[in-house]
Design an enzyme around this catalytic site. Structure first.
Site, PDB file in Angstrom:
ATOM      1  N   ASN A   1      67.959  72.641  90.157  1.00  0.00           N
ATOM      2  CA  ASN A   1      67.553  72.198  88.823  1.00  0.00           C
ATOM      3  C   ASN A   1      68.555  72.772  87.839  1.00  0.00           C
ATOM      4  OD1 ASN A   1      66.258  71.610  86.374  1.00  0.00           O
ATOM      5  ND2 ASN A   1      65.074  73.511  86.473  1.00  0.00           N
ATOM      6  N   GLY A   2      69.206  71.887  87.059  1.00  0.00           N
ATOM      7  CA  GLY A   2      70.157  72.365  86.059  1.00  0.00           C
ATOM      8  C   GLY A   2      71.375  71.465  86.033  1.00  0.00           C
TER       9      GLY A   2
ATOM     10  N   CYS B   1      64.531  69.227  86.126  1.00  0.00           N
ATOM     11  CA  CYS B   1      63.915  68.821  87.391  1.00  0.00           C
ATOM     12  C   CYS B   1      62.903  69.893  87.770  1.00  0.00           C
ATOM     13  CB  CYS B   1      64.956  68.729  88.498  1.00  0.00           C
ATOM     14  SG  CYS B   1      66.343  67.679  88.078  1.00  0.00           S
TER      15      CYS B   1
ATOM     16  N   GLU C   1      51.311  61.707  61.269  1.00  0.00           N
ATOM     17  CA  GLU C   1      50.883  61.230  62.587  1.00  0.00           C
ATOM     18  C   GLU C   1      49.977  62.201  63.330  1.00  0.00           C
ATOM     19  OE1 GLU C   1      55.081  61.865  65.078  1.00  0.00           O
ATOM     20  OE2 GLU C   1      53.786  60.215  65.622  1.00  0.00           O
TER      21      GLU C   1
ATOM     22  N   TRP D   1      64.917  64.662  87.505  1.00  0.00           N
ATOM     23  CA  TRP D   1      65.123  64.068  86.184  1.00  0.00           C
ATOM     24  C   TRP D   1      66.637  63.945  86.085  1.00  0.00           C
ATOM     25  CZ3 TRP D   1      62.276  62.119  82.279  1.00  0.00           C
ATOM     26  CH2 TRP D   1      62.874  61.989  81.033  1.00  0.00           C
TER      27      TRP D   1
ATOM     28  N   LYS E   1      55.873  63.380  60.753  1.00  0.00           N
ATOM     29  CA  LYS E   1      55.202  64.322  61.663  1.00  0.00           C
ATOM     30  C   LYS E   1      53.841  64.708  61.112  1.00  0.00           C
ATOM     31  CE  LYS E   1      56.888  64.077  64.375  1.00  0.00           C
ATOM     32  NZ  LYS E   1      57.911  63.396  65.090  1.00  0.00           N
TER      33      LYS E   1
ATOM     34  N   ARG F   1      58.200  67.447  84.953  1.00  0.00           N
ATOM     35  CA  ARG F   1      59.561  67.885  84.662  1.00  0.00           C
ATOM     36  C   ARG F   1      60.611  66.834  85.035  1.00  0.00           C
ATOM     37  NH1 ARG F   1      60.235  73.299  83.951  1.00  0.00           N
ATOM     38  NH2 ARG F   1      62.392  73.099  84.610  1.00  0.00           N
TER      39      ARG F   1
ATOM     40  N   GLU G   1      61.303  62.618  58.235  1.00  0.00           N
ATOM     41  CA  GLU G   1      60.782  63.049  59.528  1.00  0.00           C
ATOM     42  C   GLU G   1      59.613  64.036  59.340  1.00  0.00           C
ATOM     43  OE1 GLU G   1      60.788  62.104  62.388  1.00  0.00           O
ATOM     44  OE2 GLU G   1      60.196  63.810  63.612  1.00  0.00           O
TER      45      GLU G   1
ATOM     46  N   LYS H   1      52.780  56.724  73.076  1.00  0.00           N
ATOM     47  CA  LYS H   1      54.073  57.406  73.237  1.00  0.00           C
ATOM     48  C   LYS H   1      55.218  56.402  73.292  1.00  0.00           C
ATOM     49  CE  LYS H   1      56.768  60.884  73.784  1.00  0.00           C
ATOM     50  NZ  LYS H   1      57.064  61.606  72.526  1.00  0.00           N
TER      51      LYS H   1
ATOM     52  N   HIS I   1      61.510  58.041  38.663  1.00  0.00           N
ATOM     53  CA  HIS I   1      61.448  56.571  38.547  1.00  0.00           C
ATOM     54  C   HIS I   1      60.101  56.026  39.031  1.00  0.00           C
ATOM     55  CE1 HIS I   1      65.618  56.398  37.351  1.00  0.00           C
ATOM     56  NE2 HIS I   1      65.905  57.222  38.359  1.00  0.00           N
TER      57      HIS I   1
HETATM   58  C1  AGP Z   1      57.467  59.985  66.598  1.00  0.00           C
HETATM   59  O1  AGP Z   1      56.799  61.175  66.538  1.00  0.00           O
HETATM   60  C2  AGP Z   1      56.803  58.829  67.096  1.00  0.00           C
HETATM   61  N1  AGP Z   1      55.651  58.994  67.793  1.00  0.00           N
HETATM   62  C3  AGP Z   1      57.479  57.486  66.962  1.00  0.00           C
HETATM   63  O2  AGP Z   1      57.862  57.318  65.645  1.00  0.00           O
HETATM   64  C4  AGP Z   1      58.710  57.243  67.882  1.00  0.00           C
HETATM   65  O3  AGP Z   1      59.762  58.041  67.453  1.00  0.00           O
HETATM   66  C5  AGP Z   1      59.076  55.765  67.850  1.00  0.00           C
HETATM   67  O4  AGP Z   1      57.998  55.000  68.336  1.00  0.00           O
HETATM   68  C6  AGP Z   1      60.324  55.453  68.617  1.00  0.00           C
HETATM   69  O5  AGP Z   1      60.179  55.756  69.969  1.00  0.00           O
HETATM   70  P1  AGP Z   1      61.433  55.835  70.932  1.00  0.00           P
HETATM   71  O6  AGP Z   1      62.285  56.955  70.444  1.00  0.00           O
HETATM   72  O7  AGP Z   1      60.846  56.091  72.280  1.00  0.00           O
HETATM   73  O8  AGP Z   1      62.147  54.530  70.837  1.00  0.00           O
END
Ligand code: AGP
Length: 601
Positions: A100-101, A2, A483, A76, A480, A27, A476, A596, A499
């Protein structure tokens, strides 16, 4: 996470508090509130609501508020839903506070101070205001009362407190939550973060854990935990407002990578108690009735699900499947009331994950959501919800949400195993508590990972390999990298190289290998030799003590429980992606074509 603010000075405090809360809104943004001292009656008036700071501003604008001392909060939520009542400030008797906490021992305190019948909200924070009121009546001094309160409360806190009897005084304290204090010519101000202070001053003091301060219009007095007056050194902030919102980091992604030790700690807070896992959110689930478990998610959350699934399967020997949500919903999955479905989503709004969750509910499954956003649609649709405590994640590339998901999914796996009567790995439980420290040390090695990123500067492709749990980590790592830096990155199960994918390896191809799982590390390392023989430039992440020869770039991770290695190796892989993107001049926080929160199919 928060945001809090406390101010005493000459300006109209309403505007000071609301402007600061807007700056702190990143926050937390589910509710907001302020408490201001009425200059004539000395009563402390509280204005608060569920919603954004703009909603609070509309309420305050309709009132005549004249005051130069007050406190504010943007929430939050962690304990209790998003309601007006749960919003801060909380008030009891003459005392009003914002927090906050997380107060870990709030249940014990409710019993000790006999608060069961008198709490108005579902928050852990309200307990503190009742304790403050109790001790204030005895001490008649806010700072002395606070001194007694902090000997009893456990967990994390930053507190700003006012009392009707001390019209221009704000008392503050902190432990494991941030609090910065600033002084201007005619005011003293405390806030969770530097941006909220920068409009007034660049000269600040940082409170250490368990320290307190009494803020008055023309002075600040600091105290240690025993109530002894201390002096604090002033620091001048060397950057401006824009940089400050990123806490001095160039980007949100880097800021969020650096927050991981803290948010992992917050996600663990109060969850491990004397060799057992405390997940009260799941106390009504009969885990013995399931014959199958599904983890369903998208993107990074899916990778976290792969790890969680593997840990659960090993701990319970139940069949566990992990599916991408967009596949699950259209694949007519074989699920019924004997199926447990766990949905993982940072935003809690991802359309495919939500649709998959609705399908599981319709089919009679037990559904659990693991999300980061309180009140999100997925959190409301699921029968049971657990929150990661990552705080708002602004950068599109998920970093701190991922590692907190890994931590929470590990806790869930151990909890389920325990409830089913399986043997729980207590060593794993203990080592979870050490993760923040290990993660912090890895972040300290950023320069090494930045150097690895230089290898990728002019490359079009990069291949990631790993086996077992390391396969989820390399998936992952590859996501990263692609993207944020737009380098084409693919992840392969190391045993699958021969393979087909090995045809892609040519002199100069970069291969990032992860070999942290003892039962297969040597196998992955042999696969690396096959790529080196074909001219690959290899960067290897393995654990201390693992025998390796012929690999030029090796980073040794601490040799902790293998099931926790995915949390550790995430850090260098995030930093490699980050620095590759920076070197290439990419917009790290807002990569092209990405959003996002993906609320469309
Ligand atoms: C990860 O870096 C992404 N931008 C993306 O893969 C994300 O994890 C995915 O869209 C799922 O989102 P969510 O966790 O909000 O459901």
């Amino acid at each position: 996470m928060c945001g809090i603010i406390g101010y005493t000075g000459s300006e109209n405090v309403k505007d000071v508090l609301l402007d600061a809360l807007e700056l702190l809104e990143y926050r937390g943004y589910d509710s907001a509130g302020i408490a201001v001292k009425d200059e004539t009656s000395h009563v402390t008036n509280v204005y608060k609501c569920a919603g954004r700071v703009s909603d609070l501003r509309a309420i305050c604008d309709s009132k005549k508020i004249l005051s130069a001392c007050g406190i504010g909060h943007t929430r939050w939520a962690t304990h209790g839903g998003v309601t007006d009542q749960n919003a801060h400030p909380h008030q009891q008797g003459k005392v009003t506070l914002v927090h906050n906490g997380i107060i870990e021992n709030y249940r014990e305190l409710i019993a000790d101070y006999d608060l069961q019948e008198i709490l108005h909200s579902e928050t852990d924070s309200e307990v503190v205001v009742h304790m403050m009121d109790y001790y204030y009546k005895k001490e008649k001094n806010l700072q002395k009362a606070l001194e007694r309160v902090i000997t009893r409360i456990e967990g994390s806190y930053a507190l700003c407190i006012v009392s009707t009897e001390h019209p221009d005084e704000v008392v503050v304290a902190k432990k494991a939550s941030p609090l910065v204090i600033g002084r201007t010519e005619d005011a003293s101000v405390a806030a969770s973060d530097i941006p909220a202070l920068l409009a007034y001053t660049k000269d600040v003091y940082f409170l250490d854990d368990l320290e307190m301060a009494v803020l008055k219009k023309d002075s600040i007095t600091f105290y240690n935990k025993d109530g002894k007056e201390i002096t604090k050194e002033m620091t001048t902030i060397p950057y401006d407002m824009e940089a400050a919102q990123k806490n001095g980091f160039d980007t949100y992604m880097l800021k969020e990578i650096n927050e991981q030790p803290h948010v992992i700690q917050e996600t663990l807070r109060g969850r491990i108690f004397e060799h057992s896992i405390v997940l009260d959110e799941l106390k009504d689930v009969d885990f013995n009735k399931f014959n199958k478990v599904y983890y369903v998610a998208c993107g990074t959350a899916y990778h976290a699900g792969l790890c969680g699934a593997s840990i659960l399967e090993r701990a319970t020997r139940l069949p566990v499947l992990t599916q991408v949500a967009s596949e699950f919903r259209y694949n007519d999955p074989i699920i019924d009331e004997k199926t447990l479905c766990i949905f993982v989503s940072q935003s809690g709004e991802t359309a495919d994950t939500l649709a998959a969750l609705k399908l599981a509910n319709e089919k009679g499954c037990t559904t659990i959501a693991v999300t980061n956003v309180l009140g999100s649609t997925i959190s409301r649709e699921a029968q049971h919800t657990l929150y990661t405590c990552a705080g708002p994640e602004i950068a599109v590339a998920s970093t701190k949400a991922y590692t907190t998901q890994l931590v929470l999914l590990t806790l869930i796996a151990l909890y389920i195993a325990d409830k089913r009567g399986d043997t729980v790995d207590t060593d794993l439980m203990e080592q979870l508590n050490n993760l923040p420290e290990y993660v912090s040390k890895l972040i300290d090695d950023e320069a090494i990972f930045e150097n690895y990123a230089k290898t990728l500067k002019d490359k079009h492709d990069c291949y990631f390999i790993g086996r077992s749990l390391d396969y989820a980590s390399v998936l992952e790592g590859a996501l990263k990298l692609k993207e944020v830096s737009y380098v084409h990155a693919d992840a392969y199960i190391a045993g699958e190289l021969k393979h087909g994918p090995i045809a892609l390896i040519e002199p100069g191809t970069v291969v990032i290998a992860v070999a942290t799982q003892p039962h297969v590390a040597a196998k992955t390392i042999s696969n690396i030799q096959e790529t080196i023989a074909r001219g690959a430039e290899v960067i290897l992440f393995t654990v201390e003590g693992q025998e390796v020869s012929g690999v030029e770039n090796i980073y040794y991770l601490p040799n902790i429980n293998p099931l926790l290695q995915s949390v550790l190796v995430a850090i260098p892989l995030q930093l490699i992606a980050y620095h590759t993107a920076c070197i290439k001049g990419c917009d790290v926080d807002k990569p092209r074509n990405l959003a996002k929160s993906v609320t469309v199919e």
